[in-house]
Write a protein that holds these residues in place. Structure first.
Motif, PDB file in Angstrom:
ATOM      1  N   ASP A  15       0.821  -1.212   0.000  1.00  0.00           N
ATOM      2  CA  ASP A  15       0.000   0.000   0.000  1.00  0.00           C
ATOM      3  C   ASP A  15       0.859   1.268   0.000  1.00  0.00           C
ATOM      4  OD1 ASP A  15      -2.424  -1.343  -0.107  1.00  0.00           O
ATOM      5  OD2 ASP A  15      -2.701  -1.320   2.072  1.00  0.00           O
ATOM      6  N   CYS A  18       2.366   1.693  -3.457  1.00  0.00           N
ATOM      7  CA  CYS A  18       1.341   2.151  -4.399  1.00  0.00           C
ATOM      8  C   CYS A  18       0.991   3.621  -4.167  1.00  0.00           C
ATOM      9  CB  CYS A  18       0.090   1.280  -4.299  1.00  0.00           C
ATOM     10  SG  CYS A  18       0.341  -0.403  -4.888  1.00  0.00           S
ATOM     11  N   GLN A  19       0.894   4.031  -2.916  1.00  0.00           N
ATOM     12  CA  GLN A  19       0.600   5.433  -2.599  1.00  0.00           C
ATOM     13  C   GLN A  19       1.724   6.346  -3.079  1.00  0.00           C
ATOM     14  OE1 GLN A  19      -0.097   5.466   1.620  1.00  0.00           O
ATOM     15  NE2 GLN A  19      -2.187   4.707   1.418  1.00  0.00           N
ATOM     16  N   LYS A  22       1.372   6.538  -6.749  1.00  0.00           N
ATOM     17  CA  LYS A  22       0.009   6.833  -7.204  1.00  0.00           C
ATOM     18  C   LYS A  22      -0.461   5.820  -8.246  1.00  0.00           C
ATOM     19  CE  LYS A  22       0.139  11.790  -6.201  1.00  0.00           C
ATOM     20  NZ  LYS A  22       1.298  11.903  -5.410  1.00  0.00           N
ATOM     21  N   ILE A  23      -0.309   4.537  -7.902  1.00  0.00           N
ATOM     22  CA  ILE A  23      -0.775   3.445  -8.755  1.00  0.00           C
ATOM     23  C   ILE A  23      -1.723   2.573  -7.941  1.00  0.00           C
ATOM     24  CG2 ILE A  23       1.311   3.425 -10.187  1.00  0.00           C
ATOM     25  CD1 ILE A  23       2.137   0.843  -8.601  1.00  0.00           C
ATOM     26  N   SER A  24      -2.489   1.757  -8.622  1.00  0.00           N
ATOM     27  CA  SER A  24      -3.397   0.840  -7.940  1.00  0.00           C
ATOM     28  C   SER A  24      -2.640  -0.430  -7.537  1.00  0.00           C
ATOM     29  CB  SER A  24      -4.563   0.470  -8.861  1.00  0.00           C
ATOM     30  OG  SER A  24      -4.082  -0.279  -9.962  1.00  0.00           O
TER      31      SER A  24
END
Length: 66
Positions: A15, A18-19, A22-24
């Protein structure tokens, strides 16, 4: 003279990774399947972590490829 202790930083969770980018999560796992994600550590509970050094090296490799 004793060697100073190396600075230890906490590895990133999926997480957090990803944060930061800025990706899923699905994009992360797609990159991982294609072997384009940074090296991950798999914990005994199955959770993945990314060492800061691996993250930074991966970012540098991405920059060089651009």
């Amino acid at each position: 003279m004793a060697n100073p202790r190396p600075k230890v930083t906490e590895p990133l969770t999926v997480d957090e990774f990803c944060q930061a980018l800025k990706i899923s999560r699905s994009t992360f796992y797609e990159w991982r399947q294609k072997r384009r994600a940074p090296h991950c550590i798999k914990l005994p509970n199955g959770a993945l972590r990314i060492r800061q050094d691996d993250y930074e090296a991966w970012l540098n490799d991405c920059e060089e490829a651009a």
